[in-house]
Design a protein around this motif. Sequence first.
Motif, mmCIF file in Angstrom:
data_model
loop_
_atom_site.group_PDB
_atom_site.id
_atom_site.type_symbol
_atom_site.label_atom_id
_atom_site.label_comp_id
_atom_site.label_asym_id
_atom_site.label_seq_id
_atom_site.Cartn_x
_atom_site.Cartn_y
_atom_site.Cartn_z
ATOM 1 N N LYS A 169 0.832 -1.213 0.000
ATOM 2 C CA LYS A 169 0.000 0.000 0.000
ATOM 3 C C LYS A 169 0.866 1.262 0.000
ATOM 4 O O LYS A 169 0.608 2.215 -0.738
ATOM 5 N N ARG A 170 1.922 1.263 0.829
ATOM 6 C CA ARG A 170 2.815 2.425 0.891
ATOM 7 C C ARG A 170 3.558 2.628 -0.428
ATOM 8 O O ARG A 170 3.724 3.763 -0.883
ATOM 9 N N CYS A 171 4.010 1.547 -1.048
ATOM 10 C CA CYS A 171 4.711 1.659 -2.332
ATOM 11 C C CYS A 171 3.801 2.271 -3.389
ATOM 12 O O CYS A 171 4.230 3.118 -4.175
ATOM 13 N N LYS A 172 2.562 1.830 -3.397
ATOM 14 C CA LYS A 172 1.589 2.327 -4.380
ATOM 15 C C LYS A 172 1.284 3.811 -4.146
ATOM 16 O O LYS A 172 1.321 4.615 -5.075
ATOM 17 N N SER A 173 1.024 4.177 -2.894
ATOM 18 C CA SER A 173 0.610 5.553 -2.614
ATOM 19 C C SER A 173 1.773 6.546 -2.678
ATOM 20 O O SER A 173 1.591 7.675 -3.109
ATOM 21 N N GLN A 174 2.968 6.137 -2.289
ATOM 22 C CA GLN A 174 4.090 7.078 -2.235
ATOM 23 C C GLN A 174 4.894 7.147 -3.532
ATOM 24 O O GLN A 174 5.431 8.193 -3.868
ATOM 25 N N MET A 175 5.008 6.028 -4.249
ATOM 26 C CA MET A 175 5.868 6.001 -5.432
ATOM 27 C C MET A 175 5.142 5.519 -6.692
ATOM 28 O O MET A 175 5.740 5.480 -7.754
ATOM 29 N N GLY A 176 3.903 5.085 -6.545
ATOM 30 C CA GLY A 176 3.187 4.544 -7.698
ATOM 31 C C GLY A 176 3.731 3.195 -8.138
ATOM 32 O O GLY A 176 3.505 2.771 -9.257
ATOM 33 N N ILE A 177 4.465 2.526 -7.247
ATOM 34 C CA ILE A 177 5.048 1.227 -7.555
ATOM 35 C C ILE A 177 4.054 0.138 -7.191
ATOM 36 O O ILE A 177 3.531 0.115 -6.080
ATOM 37 N N LYS A 178 3.800 -0.755 -8.135
ATOM 38 C CA LYS A 178 2.891 -1.880 -7.896
ATOM 39 C C LYS A 178 3.744 -3.064 -7.455
ATOM 40 O O LYS A 178 4.369 -3.727 -8.274
ATOM 41 N N LEU A 179 3.768 -3.307 -6.169
ATOM 42 C CA LEU A 179 4.608 -4.347 -5.588
ATOM 43 C C LEU A 179 3.782 -5.577 -5.241
ATOM 44 O O LEU A 179 2.668 -5.464 -4.726
ATOM 45 N N SER A 180 4.338 -6.733 -5.529
ATOM 46 C CA SER A 180 3.797 -8.011 -5.065
ATOM 47 C C SER A 180 4.927 -8.727 -4.339
ATOM 48 O O SER A 180 6.090 -8.579 -4.699
ATOM 49 N N VAL A 181 4.579 -9.489 -3.316
ATOM 50 C CA VAL A 181 5.573 -10.242 -2.552
ATOM 51 C C VAL A 181 5.253 -11.724 -2.710
ATOM 52 O O VAL A 181 4.136 -12.159 -2.409
ATOM 53 N N SER A 182 6.227 -12.482 -3.183
ATOM 54 C CA SER A 182 5.999 -13.901 -3.446
ATOM 55 C C SER A 182 5.847 -14.696 -2.152
ATOM 56 O O SER A 182 6.349 -14.292 -1.099
ATOM 57 N N ASN A 183 5.165 -15.821 -2.269
ATOM 58 C CA ASN A 183 5.030 -16.712 -1.114
ATOM 59 C C ASN A 183 6.382 -17.255 -0.681
ATOM 60 O O ASN A 183 6.612 -17.477 0.507
ATOM 61 N N ALA A 184 7.293 -17.446 -1.635
ATOM 62 C CA ALA A 184 8.634 -17.941 -1.294
ATOM 63 C C ALA A 184 9.362 -16.961 -0.381
ATOM 64 O O ALA A 184 10.024 -17.371 0.582
ATOM 65 N N LEU A 185 9.217 -15.662 -0.647
ATOM 66 C CA LEU A 185 9.862 -14.655 0.196
ATOM 67 C C LEU A 185 9.209 -14.608 1.570
ATOM 68 O O LEU A 185 9.898 -14.538 2.593
ATOM 69 N N LYS A 186 7.890 -14.685 1.603
ATOM 70 C CA LYS A 186 7.194 -14.707 2.890
ATOM 71 C C LYS A 186 7.612 -15.934 3.694
ATOM 72 O O LYS A 186 7.875 -15.833 4.906
ATOM 73 N N ASP A 187 7.681 -17.087 3.033
ATOM 74 C CA ASP A 187 8.102 -18.323 3.710
ATOM 75 C C ASP A 187 9.513 -18.182 4.273
ATOM 76 O O ASP A 187 9.792 -18.610 5.394
ATOM 77 N N HIS A 188 10.403 -17.587 3.499
ATOM 78 C CA HIS A 188 11.781 -17.384 3.950
ATOM 79 C C HIS A 188 11.827 -16.507 5.193
ATOM 80 O O HIS A 188 12.526 -16.821 6.162
ATOM 81 N N ILE A 189 11.096 -15.403 5.174
ATOM 82 C CA ILE A 189 11.108 -14.482 6.311
ATOM 83 C C ILE A 189 10.576 -15.171 7.560
ATOM 84 O O ILE A 189 11.162 -15.068 8.639
ATOM 85 N N VAL A 190 9.485 -15.898 7.418
ATOM 86 C CA VAL A 190 8.918 -16.604 8.578
ATOM 87 C C VAL A 190 9.885 -17.674 9.075
ATOM 88 O O VAL A 190 10.140 -17.778 10.281
#
Length: 105
Positions: A28-49
């Motif tokens: 949400k912050r990326c979209k509102s502040q920079m107009g960047i459409k960001l998606s985060v993969s499940n692999a990255l979420k799994d790694h962080i957890v």
Amino acid sequence: IDEIMVFQPLGKEEMHEIISLLCANLIKRCKSQMGIKLSVSNALKDHIVAKYADDKMGARPLKRALLSVVEDKLAEEILEGRVLPGDTLLAGYRKGQVVFDCKKS
């Protein structure tokens, strides 16, 4: 002290829900502040957890990890001009690294 509160440790499922909420906030912050459409993969979420979740500390390390692992790396990409306002990004995790796949606007 009036009373003692006992909390049950968070499980992996709860940790995944929390990292998803934290990622949604970043998206949400990326979209509102920079107009960047960001998606985060499940692999990255799994790694962080898997790497940063802590039974004793709860979800606190997840927020710090998202900041240091994803946001700092994204900031470097922006500062080096590889990511521009309006770009579409997929933040992923491959070969032990956070990577950004970028579609230019």
